[in-house]
Design an enzyme around this catalytic site. Structure first.
Site, PDB file in Angstrom:
ATOM      1  CE  LYS A 174      -1.822   2.851   2.858  1.00  0.00           C
ATOM      2  NZ  LYS A 174      -1.834   3.984   1.872  1.00  0.00           N
ATOM      3  N   GLY A 228       5.007   8.014   9.858  1.00  0.00           N
ATOM      4  CA  GLY A 228       5.020   9.120  10.995  1.00  0.00           C
ATOM      5  C   GLY A 228       5.076   8.300  12.248  1.00  0.00           C
ATOM      6  CB  THR A 231       0.844   6.203  11.200  1.00  0.00           C
ATOM      7  OG1 THR A 231       0.217   7.554  10.603  1.00  0.00           O
ATOM      8  CG2 THR A 231       0.085   4.920  10.279  1.00  0.00           C
ATOM      9  N   GLY A 232       2.555   4.941  13.376  1.00  0.00           N
ATOM     10  CA  GLY A 232       3.546   3.981  13.725  1.00  0.00           C
ATOM     11  C   GLY A 232       2.787   3.223  15.106  1.00  0.00           C
ATOM     12  CD  GLU A 249      12.756   5.026   8.716  1.00  0.00           C
ATOM     13  OE1 GLU A 249      12.193   5.939   9.524  1.00  0.00           O
ATOM     14  OE2 GLU A 249      13.332   5.410   7.566  1.00  0.00           O
ATOM     15  CB  CYS A 283      13.415   9.416   7.751  1.00  0.00           C
ATOM     16  SG  CYS A 283      14.210   8.425   6.503  1.00  0.00           S
ATOM     17  CD  GLU A 384      10.335  12.972  11.062  1.00  0.00           C
ATOM     18  OE1 GLU A 384       9.251  12.306  11.249  1.00  0.00           O
ATOM     19  OE2 GLU A 384      11.195  12.371  10.383  1.00  0.00           O
TER      20      GLU A 384
HETATM   21  O1  TXE Z   1       2.441   9.821   7.410  1.00  0.00           O
HETATM   22  P1  TXE Z   1       1.551   8.581   7.764  1.00  0.00           P
HETATM   23  P2  TXE Z   1       1.913  11.275   7.049  1.00  0.00           P
HETATM   24  C1  TXE Z   1       6.417  11.637   9.125  1.00  0.00           C
HETATM   25  C2  TXE Z   1       6.696  13.330   9.032  1.00  0.00           C
HETATM   26  C3  TXE Z   1       5.193  13.594   8.644  1.00  0.00           C
HETATM   27  C4  TXE Z   1       4.538  12.723   9.253  1.00  0.00           C
HETATM   28  C5  TXE Z   1       2.989  12.518   8.940  1.00  0.00           C
HETATM   29  O2  TXE Z   1       7.051  13.766  10.325  1.00  0.00           O
HETATM   30  O3  TXE Z   1       5.090  15.180   8.868  1.00  0.00           O
HETATM   31  O4  TXE Z   1       5.214  11.652   9.481  1.00  0.00           O
HETATM   32  O5  TXE Z   1       3.189  12.247   7.563  1.00  0.00           O
HETATM   33  C6  TXE Z   1      -0.508   5.204   5.536  1.00  0.00           C
HETATM   34  N1  TXE Z   1      -3.313   2.004   8.958  1.00  0.00           N
HETATM   35  N2  TXE Z   1       6.937  10.803   7.982  1.00  0.00           N
HETATM   36  O6  TXE Z   1       0.688  11.660   7.727  1.00  0.00           O
HETATM   37  O7  TXE Z   1       0.298   8.750   8.200  1.00  0.00           O
HETATM   38  C7  TXE Z   1      -0.508   6.093   4.676  1.00  0.00           C
HETATM   39  O8  TXE Z   1      -1.778   6.100   3.901  1.00  0.00           O
HETATM   40  C8  TXE Z   1      -2.247   1.777   7.956  1.00  0.00           C
HETATM   41  C9  TXE Z   1       8.109  10.293   8.090  1.00  0.00           C
HETATM   42  O9  TXE Z   1       1.636  11.435   5.446  1.00  0.00           O
HETATM   43  O10 TXE Z   1       2.525   7.820   8.607  1.00  0.00           O
HETATM   44  C10 TXE Z   1       0.814   6.145   4.110  1.00  0.00           C
HETATM   45  O11 TXE Z   1       0.598   5.062   2.955  1.00  0.00           O
HETATM   46  N3  TXE Z   1      -1.644   2.591   7.087  1.00  0.00           N
HETATM   47  C11 TXE Z   1       8.368   9.134   7.178  1.00  0.00           C
HETATM   48  C12 TXE Z   1       1.699   5.689   5.259  1.00  0.00           C
HETATM   49  O12 TXE Z   1       0.741   5.194   6.253  1.00  0.00           O
HETATM   50  C13 TXE Z   1      -1.858   3.789   7.317  1.00  0.00           C
HETATM   51  C14 TXE Z   1       7.949   9.292   5.963  1.00  0.00           C
HETATM   52  C15 TXE Z   1       2.339   7.040   5.886  1.00  0.00           C
HETATM   53  O13 TXE Z   1       1.571   7.869   6.415  1.00  0.00           O
HETATM   54  C16 TXE Z   1      -2.939   4.469   8.554  1.00  0.00           C
HETATM   55  C17 TXE Z   1       6.426  10.173   5.837  1.00  0.00           C
HETATM   56  C18 TXE Z   1      -3.660   3.443   9.057  1.00  0.00           C
HETATM   57  N4  TXE Z   1      -4.383   3.756  10.366  1.00  0.00           N
HETATM   58  C19 TXE Z   1       6.374  10.778   6.984  1.00  0.00           C
HETATM   59  N5  TXE Z   1      -2.684   5.593   8.615  1.00  0.00           N
HETATM   60  C20 TXE Z   1       9.677   8.609   7.177  1.00  0.00           C
HETATM   61  N6  TXE Z   1      10.018   7.677   8.307  1.00  0.00           N
HETATM   62  O14 TXE Z   1      10.544   8.785   6.360  1.00  0.00           O
HETATM   63  C21 TXE Z   1      -1.898   6.224   7.506  1.00  0.00           C
HETATM   64  N7  TXE Z   1      -1.142   4.998   6.709  1.00  0.00           N
END
Ligand code: TXE
Length: 492
Positions: A174, A228, A231-232, A249, A283, A384
């Site tokens: 996904k 993020g 979400t983690g 990650e 990241c 972040e």
């Molecule tokens: O990330 P999300 P977002 C960090 C960065 C950013 C913050 C939020 O600080 O400002 O995260 O970004 C999927 N069940 N990083 O909101 O939500 C979502 O559809 C399953 C750091 O865009 O974490 C996408 O595919 N999946 C990072 C993925 O999770 C879910 C890179 C990431 O989205 C979900 C990006 C759920 N309940 C953002 N909710 C890095 N580590 O490099 C969301 N998703």
């Protein structure tokens, strides 16, 4: 044309016909229209993955055969690299040339895991008994949900898909709903390369809509996620119910320490790159500058000058050095962090607002920003912002530099600059982060493990461990001269 889901070896529309547009962060034009899966589509994808795994259609392949498949995928990616890079720069707004660099890294990832699979033999253990054969074998872990972010869309998915294929897992990919196109292209290539039906599946849509089954369903054995922290945490809670394996990650707040005895020119140049590459949407971005007090003015003055010179622009702007932020909501978030930092006492030296150039009016362009006089308590230092925002803190002693560098809940990466090799080694060893660069910042290689200490995540991608995340380890003990155990009496 609407790009579709890929489930059980077939390309298909969402069951309710749902779809959404993908917009360029550069000018908001629609760059693609893609299906948006329903809950039942996700369940179908999980069923396909589970059935293909349990049928043995892929697990029966040898490591060598699966490595050959992954090497073929690398070849096909090479063939289509520019086409995919174009889709990636459309979705992310990043410069086409940066997307090309990313594709080269994607291909290198597939080649790394293809080669690693050839070395995968398990091992024998000598238990000191002539009649016992003791073997450690590595088996595919099962069904994996592979959830990717939007900053390096295909690269982050490649770090998961390549080892999953070599290991023999079945999976559901996904990608981020903001950047789905390169993942769709990858799935077409996996199909062309000849992966068995049901092994690779693609679900499209926002995590809030399609995410739940991917992280809840008992038929999923592993969730590998890059994104993020919040979400983690949601994923970890959901995974607890069925004790799924997790590979997470979750970003970082990465210290970049410059001592007075560093090669100052190189350190400054790398500090600018570390903080502002891809507009800070990295990241491992080095957005937390920690500089020795005696060189603070010299270093910060030069960084501010350099930050002010950075040229922003869209995918095909040949003069551009970095691009827009991914979305309007992200831009608002970044500016809120900056405003809050200033309210908390930070000094804004450059940037701190949207680009006012007319050619950026329709895009999410935020100027490279430097905030001085920052302290560890500020949210812009601790959280972040994921934008082009460098915070500056000062230190007087080595111990203080280490303490500041470790004063974070994250632990992904960090850098230290000093020409005193012993001091640099001491600091590198004391920093609690998964990657430390000494007199450098940013490089990584597929052969070297990547991942975080503390709340930056769980597990490692790349390297050898990156394959291990997708393998179960089994010990098989064979008694070649069976005899009674004699533990319990068999008489009165
Ligand atoms: O990330 P999300 P977002 C960090 C960065 C950013 C913050 C939020 O600080 O400002 O995260 O970004 C999927 N069940 N990083 O909101 O939500 C979502 O559809 C399953 C750091 O865009 O974490 C996408 O595919 N999946 C990072 C993925 O999770 C879910 C890179 C990431 O989205 C979900 C990006 C759920 N309940 C953002 N909710 C890095 N580590 O490099 C969301 N998703």
């Amino acid at each position: 044309m609407v790009a579709t889901l890929y489930i059980n070896g077939a390309w298909r529309q969402a069951s309710d016909g749902g779809a959404h547009d993908v917009h360029s962060p550069h000018d908001q034009r629609v760059v693609a229209r893609v299906c948006q899966a329903t809950n039942s589509d996700v369940l179908d994808a999980i069923s396909a993955a589970r059935e293909s795994f349990d049928s043995g259609v892929f697990t029966s392949w040898s490591f060598n055969e699966r490595s050959a498949l992954v090497a073929k995928i690398a070849d096909l990616l090479e063939r289509d690299a520019d086409l995919i890079a174009r889709k990636e720069s459309d979705d992310t707004g990043k410069r086409f040339i940066e997307a090309q660099y990313d594709l080269a890294d994607v291909i290198a990832t597939f080649r790394h895991f293809a080669a690693l699979g050839l070395k995968e033999h398990g091992r024998s253990v000598d238990v000191g008994l002539a009649h016992i054969t003791s073997r450690i074998v590595h088996e595919p872990l099962g069904v994996a949900s592979l959830i990717g972010p939007w900053n390096y869309p295909l690269l982050q998915i490649a770090w998961k898909v390549a080892p999953a294929l070599v290991a023999g897992c079945s999976f559901i990919v996904k990608p981020s709903e903001l950047t789905p196109q390169s993942a769709i292209a990858l799935m077409k290539i996996i199909e062309e390369a000849g992966a068995p039906q049901g092994v690779a599946n693609l679900i499209l849509g926002p995590g809030s809509v399609v995410g739940a089954p991917l992280i809840n369903d008992p038929r999923v054995d592993l969730v590998s996620f890059t994104g993020g922290l919040t979400t983690g945490q949601t994923i970890m809670r959901a995974a607890a119910t069925t004790i799924k394996k997790l590979a997470l990650e979750l970003g970082g707040k990465n210290p970049h320490i410059i001592f007075a005895d560093a090669d100052i020119d190189a350190a400054i140049d790398n500090a600018v790159t570390a903080a502002f590459l891809h507009s800070g949407q990295v990241c491992s971005a080095g957005t937390r500058l920690i500089v020795e007090r005696s060189i603070h003015d010299q270093v910060v003055t030069e960084i501010v000058r350099r930050a002010g010179l950075i040229t922003l622009g869209g995918p095909d702007d040949v003069m551009a050095e970095t691009g827009p932020l991914i979305s309007k909501s992200h831009l608002i978030n970044v500016s809120l962090y900056v405003d809050k930092a200033v309210a908390e006492g930070a000094t804004l030296l450059v940037g701190g607002k949207r680009s006012e150039l007319s050619e950026h009016a329709d895009g999410w362009y935020y100027l490279p920003t430097v905030l001085d006089n920052c302290t560890s308590e500020m949210s812009c230092v601790q959280e972040e912002s994921f934008g082009p925002v460098m915070t500056v803190e000062v230190f007087d002693t080595e111990a203080e530099a280490i303490a500041i560098g470790n004063d974070t809940v994250f632990g992904l990466s960090g850098g230290v600059w000093s020409q005193d090799a012993k001091k640099a080694a001491r600091v590198a060893s004391a920093l609690r982060h998964g990657t430390i660069w000494v007199n450098d910042f940013g490089p990584y290689r597929p052969a070297a493990e990547w991942g975080g200490y503390k709340q930056s995540g769980i597990g490692r991608e790349l390297g050898e461990h990156g394959l291990g995340e997708y393998l179960e380890i089994k010990h098989i003990w064979t008694n070649n001269a069976p005899s009674r155990s004699g533990w319990f009496r068999d008489h009165e």
